[in-house]
Design an enzyme around this catalytic site. Structure first.
Site, PDB file in Angstrom:
ATOM      1  CB  ALA A 114      -6.794  40.637  13.939  1.00 49.18           C
ATOM      2  CE  LYS A 115      -0.517  44.493  17.410  1.00 49.42           C
ATOM      3  NZ  LYS A 115       0.157  43.415  18.170  1.00 49.42           N
ATOM      4  N   GLY A 116      -5.175  45.985  15.887  1.00 52.88           N
ATOM      5  CA  GLY A 116      -5.970  47.203  15.887  1.00 52.88           C
ATOM      6  C   GLY A 116      -5.133  48.351  16.398  1.00 52.88           C
TER       7      GLY A 116
END
Ligand code: NAD
Length: 425
Positions: A114-116
């Site tokens: 994931a990445k934000g």
């Protein structure tokens, strides 16, 4: 052909994330995965965009846009950092999320990717503004984050302070302290010993494993390390401690070269006193960051930024081994030149995975409510990286491909096989 909507392309053509995806494509083809599986693995599972109205110190309200992209949860809860930077764009976040899936899979830790990110400029924001933004982002992501669902971490522009706010806000909303919702926390708040040096340590462990395969004696080997931040300085220090003569180091001020070897402890002490910069560091000739890449050393460690080795300069590299501390330091267009020169590359998704490995240990410790000592952390992370190196090395022999393609083959194969067992709809 599956009925699949291709996501919008990433902005620039020659960017490291496109490079990563082109290697993914080649590895998927070599592995012979089906067209359906290719699209299953490529498409992100979830993308969340939120608007965050924040009262700034001047009393005015500014609305920020925040993202979280879950690329995959096939191997386990998704893992990935939160980036605060003016250039954050959903396309970039999407590609970085996929990158995390392959990185976790290659070192065989039970996480998806994931990445934000939030488009903002942390250098122009006060601590209060940062805190309000981080807390608002956390509240907006309450149903996304979770110790069994999605576990964020720091990335560009964020650090332990921001992770502490995230953990606190998430805990308040859940009416209990939840340490394991985020990693990269301050030590007193459930952070792990060994995390700071973990990435540089992993670079060293994989470099030594590669040197062993190449029958390069570390005590007779030389190295050049580009970048002297978290990754580069620990990699240089640990290589030096293992007998390698580190002949050159560098940072944003330039490169420093001494064929007799640089005293790395002295360089770290100098940097600490000199506002974090090597400018003026003595006992070395000053050269450029590009000249560093072409030095006649055995090992080259690019640990500063992406896209420094390209099709325009790869032919000038003299090193026998490249160990990628940075993410994406080699553009895809340089791969063939490097392979033809017979240079071994320990690719980024393997070489710099020591960081996510110790983040995983932080989460494990939080979940069992116990703290491990440094000796245990180092022993276990070294083992994980050595095993991953060996698996990638054997795969490169089996398929007769570069270590980079082999790393992608290992990762894609693992995720695809797990998906087949779990099944779809
Ligand atoms: P950092 O900010 O601590 O250090 C970066 C270093 O590179 C500094 O010495 C800086 O002066 C230097 N630098 C910046 N621009 C440069 C330029 N144009 N030429 C030469 N040197 C330059 O960052 P870091 O955490 O060490 O990260 C370095 C790389 O490693 C990044 O690509 C990052 O994504 C990657 N990485 C970091 C971690 C981690 O745990 N820190 C984990 C995985 C990957």
């Amino acid at each position: 052909m599956t009925n699949y909507i291709e996501p919008a392309p990433i902005k620039d053509k020659e960017n490291p994330l496109e490079s990563m995806m082109s290697r993914f494509d080649r590895a998927a083809e070599l592995l012979g995965i089906s067209d359906e599986m290719y699209h299953i693995l490529k498409a992100p599972r979830k993308q969340v965009t939120v608007g965050l109205p924040i009262t700034m110190d001047n009393g005015k309200i500014k609305v920020f846009e925040g993202y979280r992209v879950i690329h995959s949860t096939i191997l386990g809860p998704s893992k990935g950092g939160i980036r605060f930077d003016p250039g954050v764009h959903i396309d970039e976040v999407r590609a970085l999320a996929a990158w995390m899936t392959w990185k976790c899979a290659v070192v065989d830790i039970p996480y998806g990717g994931a990445k934000g990110g939030i488009a903002c400029n942390p250098r122009e924001m006060s601590a209060g503004e940062m805190e309000r933004l981080m807390r608002a982002y956390t509240l907006s992501m309450l149903d996304v984050f979770g110790p069994d669902k999605d576990i964020p971490a720091p990335d560009m522009g964020t650090g332990p302070r921001e992770m502490a706010w995230l953990m606190d806000e998430y805990s308040k909303a859940n009416g209990m302290t939840v340490h394991a919702v985020v990693t990269g926390k301050p030590l007193v708040l459930g952070g792990s010993v060994g995390r700071t040096e973990a990435t540089g340590r992993g670079v060293t462990v994989t470099a030594l494993a590669a040197m062993e395969k190449m029958r390069l004696n570390p005590y007779r080997a030389s190295a050049a390390v580009q970048g002297f931040g978290n990754v580069g300085s620990y990699a240089a220090l640990l290589l030096h401690e293992r007998g390698v003569t580190v002949q050159a180091i560098s940072d944003v001020t330039g490169a420093y070269y001494n064929p007799r070897g640089i005293d790395i402890e002295a360089a770290i002490a100098y940097r600490t006193k000199n506002k974090g910069l090597l400018e003026g560091f003595g006992d070395a000739e000053k050269i450029t960051n590009e000249e560093l890449l072409f030095l006649p050393v055995d090992v080259l460690v690019p640990a500063a930024k992406e896209d420094v080795i390209t099709d325009e300069n790869a032919a000038n590299i003299q090193a026998k081994l490249i160990v990628e501390g940075a993410n994406g330091p080699t553009s895809a267009s340089a791969d063939d030149i490097i392979n033809e020169k017979g240079i071994m590359v320990v690719p980024d998704i393997l070489a710099n995975a020591g960081g996510v490995t110790v983040s995983y240990f932080e989460w494990v410790q939080n979940r069992i409510g116990y703290k491990w000592n440094l000796e245990r952390i180092n022993r276990r992370s070294d083992r994980i990286l050595k095993d991953a190196f060996e698996k990638v090395y054997l795969t490169s022999q089996e398929y007769n491909v570069s270590m980079r393609l082999a790393a992608y083959i290992v990762a894609i194969d693992k995720v695809a096989k797990t998906y087949e067992f779990r099944g779809g709809f």
